[in-house]
Scaffold this active site. Structure first.
Site, PDB file in Angstrom:
ATOM      1  N   TYR A  79     -20.325  -0.870 -10.269  1.00 22.59           N
ATOM      2  CA  TYR A  79     -18.956  -1.265 -10.633  1.00 22.59           C
ATOM      3  C   TYR A  79     -18.861  -2.785 -10.853  1.00 22.59           C
ATOM      4  CZ  TYR A  79     -17.588   3.380  -8.831  1.00 22.59           C
ATOM      5  OH  TYR A  79     -17.474   4.729  -8.576  1.00 22.59           O
ATOM      6  N   LEU A 216      -6.965  11.983 -11.082  1.00 23.37           N
ATOM      7  CA  LEU A 216      -5.772  11.664 -11.887  1.00 23.37           C
ATOM      8  C   LEU A 216      -6.107  11.642 -13.373  1.00 23.37           C
ATOM      9  CD1 LEU A 216      -4.294   8.821  -9.632  1.00 23.37           C
ATOM     10  CD2 LEU A 216      -4.010  11.304  -9.447  1.00 23.37           C
ATOM     11  N   ILE A 253      -9.585   9.367  -3.503  1.00 21.47           N
ATOM     12  CA  ILE A 253      -9.716   7.911  -3.706  1.00 21.47           C
ATOM     13  C   ILE A 253      -9.075   7.495  -5.028  1.00 21.47           C
ATOM     14  CG2 ILE A 253     -11.668   7.355  -2.207  1.00 21.47           C
ATOM     15  CD1 ILE A 253     -13.573   7.926  -4.525  1.00 21.47           C
ATOM     16  N   SER A 256      -5.867   2.531  -9.118  1.00 15.68           N
ATOM     17  CA  SER A 256      -4.889   1.989 -10.063  1.00 15.68           C
ATOM     18  C   SER A 256      -4.972   0.475 -10.017  1.00 15.68           C
ATOM     19  CB  SER A 256      -3.460   2.436  -9.712  1.00 15.68           C
ATOM     20  OG  SER A 256      -2.549   1.838 -10.618  1.00 15.68           O
ATOM     21  N   ARG A 261       1.974   1.640  -8.450  1.00 15.17           N
ATOM     22  CA  ARG A 261       1.249   2.925  -8.394  1.00 15.17           C
ATOM     23  C   ARG A 261       0.332   2.990  -7.176  1.00 15.17           C
ATOM     24  NH1 ARG A 261      -0.855   3.757 -14.632  1.00 15.17           N
ATOM     25  NH2 ARG A 261       1.132   4.387 -15.542  1.00 15.17           N
ATOM     26  N   SER A 264       2.570   3.851  -4.360  1.00 19.11           N
ATOM     27  CA  SER A 264       3.146   5.185  -4.465  1.00 19.11           C
ATOM     28  C   SER A 264       2.079   6.285  -4.302  1.00 19.11           C
ATOM     29  CB  SER A 264       3.885   5.240  -5.804  1.00 19.11           C
ATOM     30  OG  SER A 264       3.806   6.487  -6.373  1.00 19.11           O
ATOM     31  N   ASN A 265       0.878   6.041  -4.818  1.00 23.01           N
ATOM     32  CA  ASN A 265      -0.181   7.061  -4.698  1.00 23.01           C
ATOM     33  C   ASN A 265      -0.540   7.335  -3.241  1.00 23.01           C
ATOM     34  OD1 ASN A 265      -0.280   7.121  -7.477  1.00 23.01           O
ATOM     35  ND2 ASN A 265      -2.204   5.982  -7.672  1.00 23.01           N
TER      36      ASN A 265
END
Ligand SMILES: NC(=O)c1ccc[n+]([C@@H]2O[C@H](COP(=O)([O-])OP(=O)(O)OC[C@H]3O[C@@H](n4cnc5c(N)ncnc54)[C@H](OP(=O)(O)O)[C@@H]3O)[C@@H](O)[C@H]2O)c1
Length: 287
Positions: A79, A216, A253, A256, A261, A264-265
Site C-alpha cells: 500500500y 463496500l 475493515i 474511506s 464516512r 459513520s461507517n
C-alpha cells in the site's frame, strides 16, 4: 477463539484537544466486539482499511479513524502508506497498545521476509505489529517457505500473531499440515453479494477468524435489498453491511478518505439487524 459479546461503547477521543472541541453526543457508537487469539492478542472486529490511500491523505484519514474511535488499522507493504499510518498513530496520542495494527507481506518478497517486516516496523514506528499476513498465496499455492519465516518473525517478537490472506480453507489445511502452525486470521474478499456459508463454517471449524475486505465495492452500496434495510432502520447501506459482518463474527475493515464516512461507517453499535434481515442479506449471493 471466540467473538466477544457485542457491547456498545462510545468512541474515545484520541486527543484531549479534540475531546474538548467535540460534542460527545455526535460521537459514533463504535462496536467493541473482538476476537481473541491464544497469544492473548485481541483483534477488534471493526478496523480501518487503508488500501489506495497515500501521502497526506493517508495521514489525515488514519487520524480521522483514530479520532472517530477505530482501534484497528489495516495496511500492507504494497500500500506504500505504512509511514503515514504510523505517523497518524503516533500523532494521535492514542497509546500504541490500544491499537491493533495489521500489515502484510507480498509473496514476491519471499526470501526477504524478515527484512520486509523490519522495514514495515521502521515505517510504522513500532517494535511489533499485532498481525502480519501473507498477502496472497505464492505461486506454489501455499508459501510454505514464507510461512516458516513468519513463524520466525513471531518468535522474534516482530509480529504478535501471523495469518494469511486470499487463501482457501484447503490451502490453509495444506499449510498447517506441512508446518503445524495455524494462521489466526484469513483475510478474504467478502460482502453480502459474495456470502458463502460454507466458507464461514470452514473458518469456524478451524477456529480461524475470517476477515472481510472490499465489502463496500462491487455494487453492495446500491443493492436494492441492502438499501431497503438501511432506509427502514434509518441507517446507511455501509452501516448495514458493516453490522452484517459483526453479527456473523466476521472482521470488517471499511476504507474511506472522507471523515464523515469514516465516522459513520463505524457508528454501528447502536442498532442490530433482525434474523430476517440477516437472512435476506445472506441470500443475496444466491439471488
Ligand atoms: N488482503 C487483500 O488482498 C485486500 C484487498 C483489498 C482490500 N484490502 C483491505 O480491505 C480494506 C477495505 O477494502 P477496500 O478499500 O477495497 O474497499 P471498501 O472499504 O469496501 O470500499 C471503499 C470504497 O467505498 C467508498 N466508501 C466508503 N464508505 C462509504 C460510504 N459510507 N458511502 C459511500 N461510499 C463509501 C470509498 O470511497 P471514499 O474513500 O471516497 O469514501 C471507496 O471507494 C482496504 O482498504 C484494505 O485495507 C485487502
Amino acid at each position: 477463539m471466540l467473538a466477544a459479546a457485542p457491547v456498545t461503547t462510545r468512541g474515545t477521543q484520541a486527543r484531549t484537544s479534540i475531546a474538548s472541541m467535540t460534542d460527545s453526543a455526535s460521537m459514533p457508537q463504535i462496536p467493541s466486539d473482538a476476537v481473541s487469539f491464544p497469544s492473548g492478542g485481541r483483534m477488534p472486529l471493526l478496523g480501518f482499511g487503508t488500501w489506495q490511500i497515500k501521502g497526506q491523505e493517508a495521514v489525515a484519514s488514519t487520524e480521522a479513524a483514530l479520532e472517530a474511535g477505530y482501534r484497528h488499522l489495516d495496511t500492507a507493504t504494497i500500500y506504500q502508506n505504512e509511514a503515514e499510518v504510523g505517523r497518524a498513530l503516533r500523532d494521535s496520542g492514542v497509546a500504541r497498545d490500544d491499537v491493533f495494527v495489521t500489515t502484510k507481506c507480498p509473496p514476491h518478497l519471499a526470501g526477504k521476509e524478515i527484512d520486509t517486516i523490519k522495514q514495515s516496523l521502521d515505517l510504522l514506528g513500532t517494535d511489533h505489529v499485532d498481525l502480519w499476513l501473507i498477502h496472497w498465496p505464492a505461486d506454489d499455492g501455499l508459501g510454505l517457505g514464507i510461512w516458516e519465516k513468519f513463524v520466525e518473525a513471531r518468535e522474534l517478537g516482530l509480529a504478535k500473531d501471523i495469518g494469511v490472506s486470499n487463501y482457501t480453507a484447503e490451502q490453509i489445511d495444506r499449510l498447517v499440515s506441512a508446518t503445524g502452525v495455524k494462521p489466526v486470521v484469513n483475510q478474504v474478499k467478502w460482502s453480502p453479494l459474495l456470502f458463502k456459508p460454507q466458507v464461514l463454517e470452514q473458518h469456524r471449524e478451524r477456529e480461524i477468524a475470517l476477515e472481510g475486505y472490499s465489502a463496500l465495492r462491487g455494487g453492495t452500496l446500491g443493492n436494492a435489498t441492502i438499501r431497503e434495510v438501511a432506509d427502514r432502520l434509518g441507517r446507511t447501506p455501509a452501516q448495514v453491511i458493516v453490522r452484517w459482518h459483526l453479527q456473523h463474527g466476521v472482521i470488517a475493515i471499511p476504507k474511506s478518505t472522507k471523515a464523515e464516512r469514516i465516522r459513520s461507517n463505524a457508528d454501528v453499535a447502536g442498532f442490530e439487524l433482525s434474523a430476517e434481515d440477516m437472512e435476506a442479506l445472506d441470500g443475496l449471493a444466491s439471488a
